[in-house]
Write a protein that holds these residues in place. Structure first.
Motif, PDB file in Angstrom:
ATOM      1  N   LYS A 218       0.844  -1.184   0.000  1.00 14.79           N
ATOM      2  CA  LYS A 218       0.000   0.000   0.000  1.00 14.79           C
ATOM      3  C   LYS A 218       0.882   1.237   0.000  1.00 14.79           C
ATOM      4  O   LYS A 218       1.870   1.305   0.723  1.00 14.79           O
ATOM      5  CB  LYS A 218      -0.904   0.032   1.231  1.00 14.79           C
ATOM      6  CG  LYS A 218      -1.933  -1.086   1.293  1.00 14.79           C
ATOM      7  CD  LYS A 218      -2.782  -0.960   2.546  1.00 14.79           C
ATOM      8  CE  LYS A 218      -3.820  -2.070   2.633  1.00 14.79           C
ATOM      9  NZ  LYS A 218      -4.641  -1.939   3.855  1.00 14.79           N
ATOM     10  N   ASN A 219       0.498   2.198  -0.816  1.00 15.49           N
ATOM     11  CA  ASN A 219       1.180   3.484  -0.847  1.00 15.49           C
ATOM     12  C   ASN A 219       0.192   4.524  -0.332  1.00 15.49           C
ATOM     13  O   ASN A 219      -0.863   4.738  -0.933  1.00 15.49           O
ATOM     14  CB  ASN A 219       1.598   3.813  -2.289  1.00 15.49           C
ATOM     15  CG  ASN A 219       2.809   4.705  -2.335  1.00 15.49           C
ATOM     16  OD1 ASN A 219       3.168   5.326  -1.346  1.00 15.49           O
ATOM     17  ND2 ASN A 219       3.440   4.785  -3.501  1.00 15.49           N
ATOM     18  N   ARG A 220       0.506   5.152   0.791  1.00 10.07           N
ATOM     19  CA  ARG A 220      -0.443   6.065   1.441  1.00 10.07           C
ATOM     20  C   ARG A 220      -0.087   7.524   1.168  1.00 10.07           C
ATOM     21  O   ARG A 220       1.084   7.901   1.161  1.00 10.07           O
ATOM     22  CB  ARG A 220      -0.438   5.842   2.961  1.00 10.07           C
ATOM     23  CG  ARG A 220      -0.922   4.477   3.392  1.00 10.07           C
ATOM     24  CD  ARG A 220      -0.892   4.338   4.917  1.00 10.07           C
ATOM     25  NE  ARG A 220      -1.294   3.009   5.311  1.00 10.07           N
ATOM     26  CZ  ARG A 220      -2.570   2.639   5.474  1.00 10.07           C
ATOM     27  NH1 ARG A 220      -3.537   3.531   5.293  1.00 10.07           N
ATOM     28  NH2 ARG A 220      -2.878   1.411   5.833  1.00 10.07           N
ATOM     29  N   PHE A 221      -1.140   8.335   0.998  1.00  7.88           N
ATOM     30  CA  PHE A 221      -0.976   9.771   0.767  1.00  7.88           C
ATOM     31  C   PHE A 221      -1.981  10.524   1.621  1.00  7.88           C
ATOM     32  O   PHE A 221      -3.126  10.094   1.764  1.00  7.88           O
ATOM     33  CB  PHE A 221      -1.183  10.111  -0.709  1.00  7.88           C
ATOM     34  CG  PHE A 221      -0.307   9.326  -1.637  1.00  7.88           C
ATOM     35  CD1 PHE A 221       0.986   9.743  -1.911  1.00  7.88           C
ATOM     36  CD2 PHE A 221      -0.765   8.148  -2.221  1.00  7.88           C
ATOM     37  CE1 PHE A 221       1.804   9.015  -2.755  1.00  7.88           C
ATOM     38  CE2 PHE A 221       0.039   7.416  -3.064  1.00  7.88           C
ATOM     39  CZ  PHE A 221       1.329   7.863  -3.328  1.00  7.88           C
ATOM     40  N   GLU A 222      -1.539  11.654   2.157  1.00  6.05           N
ATOM     41  CA  GLU A 222      -2.434  12.423   3.028  1.00  6.05           C
ATOM     42  C   GLU A 222      -3.550  13.099   2.251  1.00  6.05           C
ATOM     43  O   GLU A 222      -4.634  13.349   2.785  1.00  6.05           O
ATOM     44  CB  GLU A 222      -1.651  13.461   3.824  1.00  6.05           C
ATOM     45  CG  GLU A 222      -0.859  14.433   2.963  1.00  6.05           C
ATOM     46  CD  GLU A 222       0.030  15.359   3.783  1.00  6.05           C
ATOM     47  OE1 GLU A 222       0.326  16.465   3.292  1.00  6.05           O
ATOM     48  OE2 GLU A 222       0.403  14.967   4.907  1.00  6.05           O
ATOM     49  N   ASN A 223      -3.311  13.394   0.969  1.00  9.89           N
ATOM     50  CA  ASN A 223      -4.351  14.002   0.135  1.00  9.89           C
ATOM     51  C   ASN A 223      -4.013  13.781  -1.340  1.00  9.89           C
ATOM     52  O   ASN A 223      -2.951  13.235  -1.678  1.00  9.89           O
ATOM     53  CB  ASN A 223      -4.513  15.493   0.440  1.00  9.89           C
ATOM     54  CG  ASN A 223      -3.195  16.258   0.350  1.00  9.89           C
ATOM     55  OD1 ASN A 223      -2.428  16.083  -0.606  1.00  9.89           O
ATOM     56  ND2 ASN A 223      -2.909  17.082   1.344  1.00  9.89           N
ATOM     57  N   LEU A 224      -4.907  14.227  -2.203  1.00 10.25           N
ATOM     58  CA  LEU A 224      -4.743  14.014  -3.640  1.00 10.25           C
ATOM     59  C   LEU A 224      -3.531  14.750  -4.199  1.00 10.25           C
ATOM     60  O   LEU A 224      -2.822  14.227  -5.065  1.00 10.25           O
ATOM     61  CB  LEU A 224      -6.006  14.461  -4.373  1.00 10.25           C
ATOM     62  CG  LEU A 224      -6.040  14.229  -5.893  1.00 10.25           C
ATOM     63  CD1 LEU A 224      -5.901  12.750  -6.220  1.00 10.25           C
ATOM     64  CD2 LEU A 224      -7.317  14.797  -6.488  1.00 10.25           C
ATOM     65  N   GLU A 225      -3.270  15.960  -3.690  1.00  2.33           N
ATOM     66  CA  GLU A 225      -2.136  16.734  -4.199  1.00  2.33           C
ATOM     67  C   GLU A 225      -0.807  16.056  -3.866  1.00  2.33           C
ATOM     68  O   GLU A 225       0.127  16.092  -4.672  1.00  2.33           O
ATOM     69  CB  GLU A 225      -2.169  18.160  -3.636  1.00  2.33           C
ATOM     70  CG  GLU A 225      -3.318  18.997  -4.159  1.00  2.33           C
ATOM     71  CD  GLU A 225      -3.394  19.010  -5.677  1.00  2.33           C
ATOM     72  OE1 GLU A 225      -2.361  19.333  -6.315  1.00  2.33           O
ATOM     73  OE2 GLU A 225      -4.459  18.697  -6.236  1.00  2.33           O
TER      74      GLU A 225
END
Length: 279
Positions: A218-225
């Motif tokens: 899994k690659n996690r991101f805090e938001n779309l940007e």
């Protein structure tokens, strides 16, 4: 007529074709940014089981001297340092090397030497301290001349060589196959896979042990940007129009999970290894 295939030349051709297709956006360029390298490190911390399984799968002892080719931010080198006598970490990407050195300082590690070079540019006498009991390259075989690169690994090993690579379509191949025609108006071309690698080894008189396994991450991101900034170099999406295409695609494929956006991926991986002294 028996036409012999030059597998090393085929590897070079696939690497060159991939490089041209991706506008020379190779792994080194993708990991130049420290932010991307830090995210890779954080992802490796979430996959401790995979790291542990990889380390347990190598012939390591407290006296081992190890060469990690394409060490990244230290995903394997950092935990490895506490189990062996010495680690030499070779890494060509600026962001990865920066995070690796930061991790060495943070974890107060005194037995890792760093070599900030591409493996093909490494000088054995000037940059390394062979022989090494274990030499490994974990998903870092983006070398143009793979036969020469493997021979260099053999030349510095007094024990085992371990190679980890990909079989079939990876999840990023699948995404690229969909995105590339829209972003760049051309077909996406994959780099060489394990079938070619095995045949290069075979032609060298090397008959490795082989293990095939599936890997999920899994690659996690805090938001779309944040996700957009991470993937722009990978998909060479730099113009405003390309950014909008990529943003729309990410909105479709990323999943929400515990307040974060997550990219889930599955790929088939291959481990090949052999004992140098047995050749």
């Amino acid at each position: 007529m028996d036409l012999k295939i030059d597998w090393n030349e085929l590897w070079k051709e696939r690497m060159e074709l991939q490089s041209k297709t991706q506008m020379n956006t190779d792994c080194t360029n993708i990991w130049k940014r420290k932010e991307s390298a830090k995210r890779f490190w954080e992802m490796s911390l979430e996959n401790k089981d995979r790291v542990e399984k990889t380390l347990k799968g190598m012939a390591l002892t407290p006296e081992s001297r190890v060469l990690d080719i394409g060490a990244g931010p230290g995903s394997l080198a950092v935990p490895l340092a506490g189990r062996v006598e010495h680690v030499t970490a070779v890494e060509p990407a600026e962001g990865m090397m920066e995070v690796l050195k930061q991790n060495i300082e943070t974890y107060e590690i005194g037995n890792i030497d760093c070599v900030y070079k591409d493996w093909e540019a490494v000088d054995i006498e000037a940059d390394l301290c062979p022989p090494y009991d274990v030499v490994f390259a974990s998903y870092s075989l983006g070398m143009k001349d793979i036969r020469t690169s493997i021979q260099k690994m053999i030349d510095v090993s007094s024990g085992y060589v371990y190679l980890y690579w990909f079989a079939g379509d990876t999840h990023w191949d699948i995404h690229s196959q969909k995105l590339w025609p829209i972003l760049h108006g051309c077909e996406y071309r994959q780099g060489p896979k394990t079938d070619i690698l095995y045949n290069v080894l075979y032609d060298m008189g090397i008959y490795p042990d082989v293990k095939v396994f599936s890997f999920e991450h899994k690659n996690r991101f805090e938001n779309l940007e944040a996700a957009l900034e991470h993937f722009k170099p990978q998909y060479a999406a730099f113009s405003p129009e390309q950014e909008e295409i990529l943003r729309a695609y990410l909105q479709e494929v990323l999943e929400e999970e515990n307040g974060a956006l997550v990219q889930k991926g599955r790929s088939t991986r291959v481990k090949m290894w052999w004992k140098v002294s047995a050749i």
